[in-house]
Design an enzyme around this catalytic site. Structure first.
Site, PDB file in Angstrom:
ATOM      1  N   CYS B  50       0.827  -1.213   0.000  1.00 51.71           N
ATOM      2  CA  CYS B  50       0.000   0.000   0.000  1.00 51.71           C
ATOM      3  C   CYS B  50       0.859   1.259   0.000  1.00 51.71           C
ATOM      4  CB  CYS B  50      -0.951  -0.010   1.187  1.00 51.71           C
ATOM      5  SG  CYS B  50      -0.109  -0.211   2.745  1.00 51.71           S
ATOM      6  N   GLY B 190     -18.959   2.504  24.792  1.00 46.98           N
ATOM      7  CA  GLY B 190     -18.837   3.454  23.690  1.00 46.98           C
ATOM      8  C   GLY B 190     -18.835   2.705  22.370  1.00 46.98           C
TER       9      GLY B 190
END
Lengths: 287, 499
Positions: B50, B190
């Site tokens: 990448c 969360g």
């Protein structure tokens, strides 16, 4: 930094050397003293036995399921035991009056238990060290160079369990011996102090092995208990060494020993005069 | 042999260009096919990740492809303007190319310094090119040496030690406290992106129970689906169960946007007894914090916040930078050694080929001379033998020297002939006095350059470098020049790609 294999090996070497030295001196004493030598007939023998078993236990743990830095924390204890064995053989040498299987079994159980109590104490110190590093956020960027707290706590509990079982056996045997001793307890203050300390150690370890149930003692408290237990056990040994000669500690009846070497680290024989009237009281019972 | 590197990486090209140049699947096959077809003498490995697309080529020194040809091929295949690609490209040769590959393999050229994945990607690229028979002895040696050196460097320097991502640091903290996780409970509070990233790492620990809770149950459910949390012991729990979750948890990850702390000391103290004083790791990634700092003072609670984790990441990065600086000289040494080994390998192969070719010349000439002598009258053999031997020797010398000297004669503009002259002097041990004797000889033309004169740009056919003349009695035929007397000789001039 992560302990490299070279470092681990380097730290294992002194532990292995300690085990080898302790065994060698133990065997030397057996071979070089006299025909009537009995295992654990003196405190020096017992300390050598503790040293050897302790070092072998550390080596076994490091071989099968290594705990980083355990060697490092074990080395001071090994040094202490060696130094004490040297002193016990050189300066305060007093052979025990081993006249029964009960006493032999008592001594063996107490010494073996002491070995594992020492291991639990080392694990406790390691636990506190690891916990302190975590709380101070020290070296968190470095790869972990200590075992997890859970792993160290497991070692502590396992060592304490074995130590507790053997110490319990040793204490029970000591009680049997004491019950057969006609000397009134009132005349044996040192023995009472020794017994109190031994019972305290036993109590500490009883709490330790039940820490899952007595959960208030979990974590650092358990670690401190293990260290305190080991320290108390050492104090018990010190009291044994300091116990004055009493009538309940008679000279060995068959004192036809002429070459009882008090110094395991040298071949110089002790005089019979020194040996006589100076029999040592076993750690947890009066003879 | 020459090793070339042409490519782009995250240091030279922005992500949009890297995306366009990324070679994967069919496009990678196409580039390999083109290189294989257009440059049959070249060995090739394409490293594509990448962060980089790099083509490693090994080829004979004066052959194709050149870096420009490779860039043109890339630009054409990826439909990128040539100038754009050239401006963003890196080009390296020989030691520099090998050193670059070593730096890449050690993670010193990575965006995250010391990251280990790139070594696997290099192995993968090597295997892929090997499977396509595009790797010869040079790149075999370079890549195998690179992989070996990178492993050694990583283990000796510890460049990949420590963690840089918040998730992996959280896992590292958990491992410092707990030995096993198959009996542990992890609770995530969360459902934001930070919680998701970190929980993904924690889920890899395979805990016995993994619960999520959030003020918005829908978001907790979504996150559970994204994390693929299914089963009886994992998934979302109502936010009202928070106290129960705090009691069950061994590890708590909290990253909510709550303006005030969710877990206060007053709230947590009564739970300690219910928790039976079990150790608890709390990782608070929220700003403002979800956990009151006083909670850290409670026994058997280990509380770390985002600053602690970021400080670890920064420290790790600093350590890696210093380790990387220390590793650079080792890598340069390794690159030089690799290239030296390649040159040795190359010269050995060249000497073997040269020796074989000279033997072929000698065999052909010997056969010719013997045939000629066999046809000679035995009575006059003794008379003709000296001439035959002289002719044999002349022909052999001419054959040996013909090709190199004619190559020099055809040298292109700018060729450093002085270098070749010096090389010939040195290789054949031609002493100065020999050269002077030759110069004084009336039969030999004088050299057109003084000893210290810079190399002439071009040498005419009458150059003294092409001073080998055929024997007056036996002129060299065009057949002889080409070595056509032996079919083997003709084949010798063909370069064969060693694979």
């Amino acid at each position: 930094m992560t302990p490299s294999p070279a470092n681990t090996t380097a730290l294992r070497l002194p532990v292995a050397a300690s085990a080898a030295a302790a065994i060698a001196i133990f065997l030397y004493r057996a071979a070089a003293l006299h025909a009537g030598w009995q295992p654990l007939e003196s405190h020096a023998d017992g300390l050598l036995l503790i040293t050897a078993v302790f070092a072998l236990a550390v080596l076994a743990i490091q071989h099968y399921d290594p705990i980083p830095k355990l060697n490092l924390f074990a080395l001071p204890v090994l040094t202490l035991l060696f130094a004490w064995a040297f002193c016990a053989a050189t300066f305060t040498f007093r052979p025990f009056h081993i006249d029964s299987v009960w006493l032999t079994a008592h001594l063996a159980a107490v010494y073996l238990g002491s070995c594992f109590v020492a291991l639990a104490g080392v694990a406790g110190a390691l636990y506190l060290h690891a916990r302190r590093k975590l709380n101070r956020r020290a070296d968190l960027a470095q790869p972990p160079n200590l075992a997890s707290l859970e792993r160290i706590e497991a070692l502590l509990i396992h060592a304490a369990t074995v130590g507790f079982v053997t110490l319990t056996a040793g204490l029970a045997l000591g009680l049997v011996i004491t019950l057969n001793d006609p000397t009134p307890l009132a005349n044996r203050q040192h023995f009472i102090l020794k017994l109190t300390l031994a019972a305290t150690v036993w109590l500490f370890y009883a709490v330790l092995i039940n820490v899952r149930y007595a959960s208030r003692f979990r974590g650092p408290r358990a670690a401190w208990l293990s260290i305190a237990g080991f320290a108390l056990l050492l104090a018990t040994f010190a009291i044994v060494a300091a116990t004055p000669q009493t009538k309940s500690n008679p000279t060995k009846p068959n004192s036809n020993i002429t070459q009882l070497d008090p110094a395991p680290f040298s071949a110089a024989p002790a005089t019979t005069d020194r040996v006589e009237n100076n029999w040592e009281v076993p750690p947890c019972a009066s003879s | 042999m020459r090793i070339l590197l042409v490519g782009i990486n995250h240091r030279t090209a922005a992500i949009d260009l890297r995306e366009r140049i990324a070679l994967a699947g069919d496009r990678l096959d196409r580039v390999y096919d083109r290189i294989s077809a257009d440059f049959p003498l070249a060995e090739c490995i394409i490293l594509t990740t990448c962060n980089r697309t790099e083509i490693y080529i090994a080829r004979p020194s004066h052959e194709s492809p050149t870096p420009d040809q490779l860039l043109a091929l890339l630009a054409e295949t990826c439909d990128v303007p040539r100038d754009t690609l050239t401006a963003a490209s890196i080009q390296r040769q020989n030691e520099q190319a090998v050193a670059h590959l070593l730096r890449v393999a050690c993670g010193l050229d990575s965006m995250i310094l010391g990251e280990p994945q790139v070594l696997g990607q290099i192995k993968h690229a090597y295997d892929r090119a090997t499977a396509r028979a595009l790797v010869g002895p040079i790149l075999h040696r370079v890549f195998q040496e690179t992989i070996r050196t990178a492993k050694r460097t990583r283990s000796t320097t510890g460049i990949d030690a420590g963690h840089l991502s918040i998730g992996s640091i959280a896992v590292d903290f958990a491992r410092r406290i707990f030995q096993r996780f198959d009996d542990k409970t992890i609770v995530g509070i969360g459902a934001g992106p930070i919680a998701k990233l970190t929980l993904r790492h924690l889920a890899d620990l395979n805990p016995a129970r993994l619960w999520l809770t959030n003020r918005s149950p829908d978001r907790a459910r979504d996150l559970a689906q994204q994390l693929d949390l299914a089963g009886p012991n994992r998934g979302p729990r109502p936010f009202e169960d928070l106290d129960q979750l705090l009691t069950e948890a061994d590890i708590i990850l909290t990253a909510t946007a709550a303006p005030t702390p969710l877990i206060t000391a007053d709230r947590f103290k009564p739970l300690i007894r219910r928790r039976r004083h079990r150790p608890l790791l709390i990782i608070d990634l929220a700003v403002p914090r979800d956990v009151q700092p006083a909670v850290a003072a409670l026994r058997n609670v280990f509380l770390y916040n985002i600053d602690d984790l970021q400080s670890v990441a920064a420290d790790t990065n600093d350590q890696r930078k210093s380790l990387a600086d220390a590793a650079e000289p080792q890598l340069l040494t390794a690159a030089n050694q690799t290239m030296a080994a390649i040159h040795n390998q190359d010269i050995g192969r060249t000497i073997r080929a040269l020796r074989q070719r000279l033997h072929n010349y000698a065999d052909a000439e010997t056969a010719r001379t013997l045939t000629k002598l066999a046809a000679t009258d035995p009575q006059s053999l003794a008379d003709k033998l000296p001439d035959a031997l002289r002719e044999h020797t002349h022909r052999l010398i001419n054959k040996i020297l013909h090709l190199p000297l004619s190559k020099l004669d055809q040298a292109e503009q700018g060729t450093h002939l002085g270098f070749y002259a010096a090389a010939l002097h040195r290789l054949f041990g031609i002493e100065e006095h020999e050269q002077q004797n030759e110069t004084q000889s009336p039969d030999t033309p004088a050299p057109d350059t003084a000893p210290d004169t810079p190399p002439a740009p071009r040498v005419p056919l009458t150059s003294p470098l092409v001073s080998v003349q055929p024997s007056p009695t036996m002129p060299i035929t065009s057949r002889d020049r080409k070595g056509a007397g032996s079919p083997a000789l003709a084949n010798q001039s063909q370069h064969q790609k060693p694979r």
